[in-house]
Each structure stands twice: as structure tokens, then as C-alpha cells.
Design a protein around this motif. Structure first.
Motif, mmCIF file in Angstrom:
data_model
loop_
_atom_site.group_PDB
_atom_site.id
_atom_site.type_symbol
_atom_site.label_atom_id
_atom_site.label_comp_id
_atom_site.label_asym_id
_atom_site.label_seq_id
_atom_site.Cartn_x
_atom_site.Cartn_y
_atom_site.Cartn_z
ATOM 1 N N HIS A 303 15.888 16.001 -14.409
ATOM 2 C CA HIS A 303 14.465 16.223 -14.135
ATOM 3 C C HIS A 303 14.217 16.160 -12.628
ATOM 4 C CE1 HIS A 303 10.107 15.895 -14.213
ATOM 5 N NE2 HIS A 303 10.124 16.131 -15.515
ATOM 6 N N PRO A 304 13.483 17.130 -12.062
ATOM 7 C CA PRO A 304 13.257 17.145 -10.606
ATOM 8 C C PRO A 304 12.597 15.887 -10.055
ATOM 9 C CG PRO A 304 12.619 19.240 -11.579
ATOM 10 C CD PRO A 304 12.909 18.311 -12.727
ATOM 11 N N LEU A 305 11.798 15.199 -10.877
ATOM 12 C CA LEU A 305 11.083 14.017 -10.392
ATOM 13 C C LEU A 305 11.854 12.717 -10.623
ATOM 14 C CD1 LEU A 305 7.375 14.745 -11.441
ATOM 15 C CD2 LEU A 305 8.424 14.968 -9.178
ATOM 16 N N ARG A 306 13.045 12.820 -11.181
ATOM 17 C CA ARG A 306 13.811 11.595 -11.432
ATOM 18 C C ARG A 306 14.064 10.849 -10.107
ATOM 19 N NH1 ARG A 306 17.251 9.123 -15.209
ATOM 20 N NH2 ARG A 306 18.955 7.945 -14.256
ATOM 21 N N GLY A 307 13.657 9.594 -10.060
ATOM 22 C CA GLY A 307 13.855 8.780 -8.876
ATOM 23 C C GLY A 307 12.768 8.912 -7.827
ATOM 24 N N PHE A 308 11.793 9.817 -8.060
ATOM 25 C CA PHE A 308 10.694 9.945 -7.092
ATOM 26 C C PHE A 308 9.970 8.602 -6.988
ATOM 27 C CE2 PHE A 308 6.173 10.840 -6.193
ATOM 28 C CZ PHE A 308 6.305 11.471 -4.967
ATOM 29 N N ASP A 309 9.755 8.135 -5.768
ATOM 30 C CA ASP A 309 9.221 6.788 -5.574
ATOM 31 C C ASP A 309 8.052 6.808 -4.597
ATOM 32 O OD1 ASP A 309 9.008 4.056 -5.883
ATOM 33 O OD2 ASP A 309 10.503 3.593 -4.358
ATOM 34 N N ALA A 310 6.826 6.929 -5.137
ATOM 35 C CA ALA A 310 5.629 6.964 -4.294
ATOM 36 C C ALA A 310 5.483 5.718 -3.430
ATOM 37 C CB ALA A 310 4.385 7.179 -5.155
ATOM 38 N N PRO A 311 5.715 4.492 -3.950
ATOM 39 C CA PRO A 311 5.574 3.310 -3.084
ATOM 40 C C PRO A 311 6.434 3.382 -1.822
ATOM 41 C CG PRO A 311 5.598 2.628 -5.360
ATOM 42 C CD PRO A 311 5.917 4.100 -5.359
ATOM 43 N N GLU A 312 7.643 3.916 -1.918
ATOM 44 C CA GLU A 312 8.486 4.081 -0.732
ATOM 45 C C GLU A 312 7.809 5.013 0.271
ATOM 46 O OE1 GLU A 312 11.490 3.854 1.963
ATOM 47 O OE2 GLU A 312 11.697 2.832 0.025
ATOM 48 N N ILE A 313 7.276 6.140 -0.222
ATOM 49 C CA ILE A 313 6.594 7.103 0.647
ATOM 50 C C ILE A 313 5.331 6.484 1.224
ATOM 51 C CG2 ILE A 313 5.453 9.355 0.703
ATOM 52 C CD1 ILE A 313 7.329 10.177 -1.616
ATOM 53 N N ILE A 314 4.623 5.720 0.389
ATOM 54 C CA ILE A 314 3.395 5.052 0.838
ATOM 55 C C ILE A 314 3.693 4.117 2.005
ATOM 56 C CG2 ILE A 314 1.685 3.294 0.190
ATOM 57 C CD1 ILE A 314 1.703 4.575 -2.634
ATOM 58 N N TRP A 315 4.722 3.282 1.843
ATOM 59 C CA TRP A 315 5.019 2.315 2.897
ATOM 60 C C TRP A 315 5.453 3.010 4.185
ATOM 61 C CZ3 TRP A 315 3.675 -1.840 4.913
ATOM 62 C CH2 TRP A 315 4.441 -2.438 5.929
ATOM 63 N N GLN A 316 6.264 4.058 4.070
ATOM 64 C CA GLN A 316 6.704 4.767 5.272
ATOM 65 C C GLN A 316 5.514 5.389 6.004
ATOM 66 O OE1 GLN A 316 9.681 4.325 6.469
ATOM 67 N NE2 GLN A 316 10.221 3.184 4.624
ATOM 68 N N PHE A 317 4.482 5.769 5.259
ATOM 69 C CA PHE A 317 3.251 6.286 5.871
ATOM 70 C C PHE A 317 2.443 5.155 6.499
ATOM 71 C CE2 PHE A 317 -1.315 7.136 5.610
ATOM 72 C CZ PHE A 317 -1.417 8.350 6.271
ATOM 73 N N LEU A 318 2.201 4.099 5.743
ATOM 74 C CA LEU A 318 1.357 3.013 6.231
ATOM 75 C C LEU A 318 1.919 2.368 7.484
ATOM 76 C CD1 LEU A 318 0.446 1.191 2.861
ATOM 77 C CD2 LEU A 318 -0.914 2.892 4.090
ATOM 78 N N ARG A 319 3.217 2.123 7.487
ATOM 79 C CA ARG A 319 3.840 1.360 8.572
ATOM 80 C C ARG A 319 3.745 2.049 9.928
ATOM 81 N NH1 ARG A 319 9.364 2.500 9.704
ATOM 82 N NH2 ARG A 319 9.779 0.261 9.916
ATOM 83 N N GLN A 320 3.432 3.354 9.927
ATOM 84 C CA GLN A 320 3.300 4.089 11.182
ATOM 85 C C GLN A 320 1.985 3.754 11.915
ATOM 86 O OE1 GLN A 320 4.006 8.411 10.814
ATOM 87 N NE2 GLN A 320 4.632 7.983 8.716
ATOM 88 N N HIS A 321 1.041 3.195 11.172
ATOM 89 C CA HIS A 321 -0.309 3.051 11.703
ATOM 90 C C HIS A 321 -0.652 1.613 12.020
ATOM 91 C CE1 HIS A 321 -1.137 7.233 10.692
ATOM 92 N NE2 HIS A 321 -0.540 7.005 9.526
ATOM 93 N N LYS A 322 -1.426 1.443 13.054
ATOM 94 C CA LYS A 322 -1.981 0.145 13.370
ATOM 95 C C LYS A 322 -3.393 0.325 13.900
ATOM 96 C CE LYS A 322 -0.019 -0.212 18.051
ATOM 97 N NZ LYS A 322 0.817 -1.066 18.950
ATOM 98 N N ARG A 323 -4.220 -0.654 13.653
ATOM 99 C CA ARG A 323 -5.622 -0.595 14.080
ATOM 100 C C ARG A 323 -5.696 -0.818 15.579
ATOM 101 N NH1 ARG A 323 -9.535 -4.368 14.529
ATOM 102 N NH2 ARG A 323 -8.075 -5.967 13.858
ATOM 103 N N SER A 324 -6.439 0.047 16.261
ATOM 104 C CA SER A 324 -6.552 -0.087 17.720
ATOM 105 C C SER A 324 -7.854 -0.782 18.079
ATOM 106 C CB SER A 324 -6.505 1.290 18.378
ATOM 107 O OG SER A 324 -7.558 2.087 17.921
#
Length: 324
Positions: A303-324
Motif C-alpha cells: 500500500h502506498p501509504l504504508r508507514g506514512f507518519d504525519a507526526p514525524e512530518i508535523i515535528w519537522q515542520f514545527l521545529r523550524q519555527h520560533k516566535r520572534s
């Protein structure tokens, strides 16, 4: 009437069901790595509010780390969303603190939900102050652990995602970046009732969102839920994301990518230096379920979605940002 004492074993079984193996957070000292429960002085109709907090393996007191607040869906629990999302495992690898607050009106720790302003249930109808509760959870964690106050993030599923939208809008000076899963920004109780609208945030908040095209609880196209069959009408995903793009003052055409054999459409609205970017993952053949490896790992091997992990993608997105 004779009252029969409740056996201690039954009490322990109920406690394990509700809190899993979470330990009680001590009043002082630096806790060992693991997940702890903290009961707050705040009460709702006599019941104390609580949250779980996960301390990563490499945490060192005195060295600031990010904080991620994760909100479960309606009728869910903090322990459940910890298990389904896998964020505690991620925190052990990436070294950030995770807090999992529990919603109000639970029965033996179940059926808990949130007042997202427009949804849902008794928490919304009784106007429970969940914004104030999350304020106190964040302050409590910051008091106990060394948190980078410019890197406080929030993620929520379903009703928890709706509250995450609301909290980020009302506390844009606190949240550095946001993630929602299977959530609508606004709704109305029925077609004859007024539409609830979020208070626009004072500052842009970067957002990454995920939604299944086959979601029957919070429909991708908006409107009434075919599964719940109630009168409530939700904003569509396009309306919700479009409004947040406007909030973040982005005026560009999104970049579109087809991923995972076309089962995922990723749209990216890139703001100024990506400090206010918005990303949407639309998932074909996916229902009202966390798109985490807890579920995708059980799909057929091919299945193409086997192993797809949104939390991993979420964290990689969030960690790039910080409040200025």
C-alpha cells in the motif's frame, strides 16, 4: 442500605485503563525520563483537571528545550493520543517536552472533550474555559522544566484540532507554530444558527494540517457529518485553510505536489521567509483517523501509504519555527 467497598484491584485496573503506566509527577526535583500525570488545582464541577507530560531521555535541567502541547479528540484521552500519535517516541529522539492535556467532562477518564468555541458538546454549551486551562498547563510545565518560551507548539486531532485553531488564534503571542488533523476552523450548530468565527490572531502562526478525503465525521468538503447525522455544519478544509492563509497575510498561489502514488496532495503557501507558511496534506481514501505509523504500519505491504507518519512530518515542520 449497605455499601460494599470497592476492591483495591478494581481501583488499580481502572487507574491503569485511564492513565496507562503514567507516574505521578512529584512536587519537586527533576524527574527521570518517562511519562507522568499531573493533576491541577483547577476543577470542573468538582473534578480536577489533569495532563500527562513526557520527559525525553536526553533532557537536562537548565538547558532549554521546545514544548509541544498535543490535544486529543472528543471522547479521547491524553494517554490514547500519546499512544496513537507517537510524539513521545519522537521527543526521546529529538529532545523536546510533550504535554498531553485531558479534556473536561470525562466519566472514569473517558468521554472527555473540549470547548473549541463552536464545538463540541457540554464543554462548549457550558462555556468551559479551556483556553485558560491550556494557559495554566503551559505555565505549569514552564515552571517545572526548562522550556524555550519562543518554541512552544501545539497539535490537535479533531475536536482537539479545533481547540488548537482557537488557542493559536487567541494566543498567537504564545504559539510559535501549529498543526491540526481532521479539524474544522469554524462551524454552526444548525443552518438557522449564527456561524461561529474565530478571533483573528494578532500575529501570523505557521500551520501544517492533515485531512482525509473520506472523513465522515468532519467532512473534507464541509457541511453536515454523514456519520453523526446531526444538524451541525462545518467549514470545509478549503475554507478553513484559506482563512488561515488570509490570517497569515500570504498572497501567493500554493505550490502543489502529488505524493505517495497520488494518494496525497500537498499544498504549500510559502510566506515571507517561511515564517508564516501554511501546508495542507489532503489524503485520498483516508477517514477520521490519525495518519500516523500506528495505523499506516498495519496497511498491506504494497500500500502506498504504508508507514506514512504525519507526526514525524508535523515535528519537522514545527521545529523550524520560533516566535520572534
Amino acid at each position: 442500605m449497605r455499601l460494599f467497598p470497592i476492591p483495591l484491584t478494581l481501583v488499580l485496573i481502572v487507574a491503569v485503563i485511564i492513565f496507562g503506566c503514567a507516574m505521578t509527577l512529584s512536587k519537586s526535583g527533576v524527574p527521570e525520563p518517562g511519562t507522568y500525570i499531573k493533576k491541577m488545582p483547577l476543577r470542573v464541577y468538582g473534578v480536577r483537571r489533569s495532563y500527562l507530560v513526557h520527559v525525553p531521555k536526553q533532557y537536562t535541567h537548565g538547558i532549554s528545550v521546545p514544548l509541544l502541547i498535543v490535544l486529543h479528540g472528543a471522547f479521547g484521552t491524553a494517554k490514547e493520543v500519546e499512544k496513537l500519535s507517537g510524539f513521545s517516541e519522537l521527543s526521546d529522539r529529538e529532545t523536546f517536552i510533550v504535554a498531553y492535556p485531558n479534556g473536561a467532562f470525562g466519566i472514569l477518564g473517558f468521554l472527555q472533550h473540549w470547548n473549541a468555541g463552536h464545538c463540541c458538546g457540554k464543554a462548549a454549551s457550558d462555556n468551559i474555559d479551556d483556553i485558560g486551562f491550556l494557559d495554566r498547563v503551559i505555565a505549569d510545565v514552564q515552571e517545572r522544566f526548562t522550556i524555550n518560551s519562543n518554541r512552544v507548539y501545539m497539535a490537535g486531532f479533531s475536536n482537539g484540532g479545533m481547540l488548537a485553531y482557537r488557542y493559536a488564534a487567541e494566543r498567537s503571542h504564545t504559539i510559535a507554530a501549529l498543526s491540526t488533523v481532521s479539524a474544522s476552523l469554524n462551524s454552526r450548530v444548525s443552518e438557522n444558527s449564527p456561524l461561529y468565527r474565530l478571533t483573528p490572531p494578532e500575529h501570523p502562526v505557521p500551520l501544517i494540517s492533515f485531512h482525509g478525503k473520506d472523513d465522515l465525521k468532519v467532512p473534507y468538503g464541509g457541511g453536515k457529518s454523514p456519520l453523526k447525522r446531526g444538524p451541525r455544519e462545518y467549514f470545509s478544509v478549503e475554507q478553513s485553510i484559506g482563512l488561515w492563509v488570509d490570517y497569515n497575510k500570504i498572497q501567493v498561489v500554493p505550490h502543489t505536489e502529488l505524493l505517495y502514488n497520488g494518494l496525497i496532495t500537498k499544498k504549500t503557501w510559502a510566506g515571507h521567509n517561511n515564517t508564516n507558511s501554511v501546508v495542507l496534506y489532503s489524503i485520498e481514501e483516508w477517514k477520521h483517523i490519525w495518519p500516523s505509523k500506528y495505523f499506516t504500519g498495519t496497511l498491506d505491504r504494497n500500500h502506498p501509504l504504508r508507514g506514512f507518519d504525519a507526526p514525524e512530518i508535523i515535528w519537522q515542520f514545527l521545529r523550524q519555527h520560533k516566535r520572534s
